[in-house]
Design an enzyme around this catalytic site. Structure first.
Site, short mmCIF file in Angstrom:
data_model
loop_
_atom_site.label_atom_id
_atom_site.label_comp_id
_atom_site.label_asym_id
_atom_site.label_seq_id
_atom_site.Cartn_x
_atom_site.Cartn_y
_atom_site.Cartn_z
N GLU A 341 -18.94 95.08 -52.97
CA GLU A 341 -18.48 96.20 -53.15
C GLU A 341 -19.34 97.32 -52.46
OE1 GLU A 341 -17.63 95.24 -57.72
OE2 GLU A 341 -19.60 95.37 -57.19
N1 IFG Z 1 -18.86 92.17 -59.60
C1 IFG Z 1 -20.07 93.09 -59.40
C2 IFG Z 1 -21.19 93.21 -59.88
C3 IFG Z 1 -20.94 93.11 -61.49
C4 IFG Z 1 -19.24 91.91 -61.87
C5 IFG Z 1 -19.45 92.33 -63.32
C6 IFG Z 1 -20.48 90.92 -57.73
C7 IFG Z 1 -20.45 90.18 -57.25
C8 IFG Z 1 -18.13 92.51 -60.93
N2 IFG Z 1 -20.28 92.01 -57.90
O1 IFG Z 1 -20.06 90.56 -58.66
O2 IFG Z 1 -22.05 94.19 -59.79
O3 IFG Z 1 -20.62 94.07 -61.61
O4 IFG Z 1 -18.71 91.28 -63.85
#
Ligand code: IFG
Length: 535
Positions: A341
């Site tokens: 992200e």
């Molecule tokens: N995606 C984000 C996490 C967390 C997650 C919550 C990943 C690799 C959603 N990144 O999962 O930091 O916010 O479900």
């Protein structure tokens, strides 16, 4: 994905097959048909063992039972660990002794059976005694986890119980499918103390998990003291999601977690998430921001807004100092550098940054691990990408991962709509997120890591293992963690350890574990899809 053996024993369990290693006097129908009395059949272990051969008389612990060990430090430690589980609930002395002796429980190391590998074990239960044999201490430890599950659930109580401490007769020969069997806890969104992490370690160990991925840093908090950048914790560790007091581990406390995990045969994998998820870093040091201005600390749950300043030399001094200090504290093989992200980092900058960050990890003798977005940069040889896609992940993203796998990058599978324990079970679940959909207990079990990415050409050999992440945007207490982890964690652990297995058989074994969690004070979600024993 028919797993013949577990399904076979599931059927026998239902039919009450005589001599299926069910201890005498116990009704051996499925839990839902036997008024909830635990069923001590060799075939009810989670993760499902590779080979189960019931037969012969059960072994019964008595107050004269001794735990016979090979006289090595590691085996003695496992013997004492086992005694620590059995003594409070049985009330028996259960001496741990290196003196030769027959009967009782024996923990033996033997190189004779190559097929057991580094983590396998053999458990032989007869009327005369119970023997655990393994090539390595880890195998004995996993045999002990199986032994615990073959005893009545009351064995997990911390006060003396009256029960027949019987282990069904027969032989279990077992070893894991994958060498990487992970549990992740996000201590950045909400901080969890050393004791809270230790409790989760014990729960992971029950199900033969052998990796503890600690998500130490994120927008909301930095949780590990770094001598060369002290404000990471004094500022970056001073809050958390929702504005609470946050917290952090001193180096001594991190080492305490590493050592405790090691005593339960879990390797700690620290994650320093970069270049995104870095608001806590940027809020702690203005000079690490492109415009030399620090943003405020962040206590919300948005993602993708922060980025390290890729063109600043100071950024790489920071990365080098942090990775150096973390590597020096981490005996394990991996350092996880995140990489997810990074929506506020241009693609070119992302590739540039990940090239340099990976080189630093190698410089300090560690193996690179990153979220699967690493595949969009240039994963170094030996790097491991952790896949967190889900049913709606675009084909292009999956192809990118498959491309990296074809070039040798190994994958740890954490499909969000199967293994993300922070996700709601149903729309009624108060805690948790649901961006990847709702994850009921059966959905968390019903997938096969070996073929999960087969449609984009990922071969079974590219899969190093499985990991269940527990993100904590909405989880602040131990009971929050547990009600989301249980009952889904055992199913993910079975996907990591066992081959095959179908929901309709597995759910019967899972139902039998409720009594164990209750005995251990673990809060769990009584999902309607599981045939829990009648109260
Ligand atoms: N995606 C984000 C996490 C967390 C997650 C919550 C990943 C690799 C959603 N990144 O999962 O930091 O916010 O479900």
């Amino acid at each position: 994905m028919p797993g013949t053996l577990p399904r076979l024993f599931g059927a026998l369990l239902l039919l009450g097959g005589a001599g299926v290693g069910c201890s005498s006097g116990d009704d051996d129908a499925s839990p839902s048909q036997n008024e909830g009395k635990p069923v001590h059949a060799l075939g009810r272990v989670i993760p499902a063992p590779a080979s189960v051969e019931p037969g012969g008389s059960p072994y019964t612990l008595t107050n004269t039972t001794a735990i016979h060990i090979d006289d090595t430090r590691e085996v003695r430690a496992i013997g004492e660990y086992l005694a620590g589980v059995l003594r409070p609930s049985t009330g028996y002395p259960l001496p741990v002794t290196a003196e030769s002796g027959t009967g009782g429980i024996a923990l033996r190391l033997s190189a004779s059976d190559e097929s057991l590998g580094d983590e396998g074990y053999r458990l032989e239960s007869t009327g005369d005694g119970l023997t655990l044999t393994a090539r390595k201490p880890a195998g004995l430890f996993y045999g002990v986890q199986t032994l615990r599950q073959l005893l009545p659930a009351a064995v997990e109580k911390s006060t003396e119980q009256s029960a027949v401490w019987e282990v069904p007769g027969g032989t279990i020969t077992d070893s894991p499918r994958y060498s990487y069997r992970g549990g992740m806890i996000d201590v950045a969104r909400h901080f969890f103390t050393v004791d809270q992490v230790k409790r989760y370690i014990d729960q992971l160990a029950l199900y033969k998990i052998n990796k503890l991925h600690l998500h130490l840093t994120d927008d909301q908090g930095w949780r590990l003291a770094i001598d060369s950048w002290p404000k990471l914790t004094t500022v970056g560790g001073s809050t958390e999601t929702g504005g609470g007091e946050g917290g952090f581990y001193t180096k001594g406390q991190y080492t305490e977690i590493v050592e405790y995990a090691g005593s339960r045969f879990l390797e700690v994998i620290p994650e320093i998430d970069m270049p995104g998820h870095t608001n806590a870093i940027l809020a702690s040091y203005a000079e690490l921001n492109c415009k030399d201005t620090a943003p405020p600390l962040y206590t919300g749950i948005d993602v993708g807004f922060s980025s390290l300043c890729v063109d600043k030399p100071a950024t790489y001094d920071f990365v080098d100092d942090v990775i150096r200090e973390v590597a020096a504290l981490t005996p394990g093989k991996y350092i996880h550098i995140g990489g997810d992200e990074a929506d506020n980092t241009s693609h070119d900058d992302y590739v540039k940054f990940m090239d340099r960050a990976q080189a630093v990890v190698l410089k300090y003798g560690k193996t690179v691990m990153g979220w699967h977005q690493l595949a969009g940069a240039e994963p170094v040889a030996g790097a491991v990408a952790q896949y967190w896609g889900y049913d709606r992940t675009e084909a292009a993203e999956r192809d990118l991962v498959a491309g990296a796998a074809k070039k040798g990058t190994l994958l740890v599978l954490s499909p969000a709509d199967r293994t993300y324990l922070d996700h709601k079970y149903t729309s009624e679940t108060g805690l948790g997120l649901q961006w990847a959909g709702l994850v009921e207990v059966d959905r968390a079990y019903d997938w096969d890591p070996a073929t999960y990415l087969k449609d984009v050409g990922v071969e079974e050999g590219s899969v190093l293992g499985v990991e269940a992440p527990l993100w904590t945007e909405t989880l602040a207490t131990t009971s929050d963690l547990e009600v989301m982890a249980f009952p889904r964690l055992p199913g993910v652990a079975e996907r990591a350890w066992s081959t095959g297995g179908e929901w309709d058989e597995y759910k019967l074994r899972l139902a039998g574990h409720a009594a164990r969690w209750e005995a251990m004070g673990i809060k769990f979600y009584k999902s309607p899809v599981v045939p829990w024993p009648k109260p």
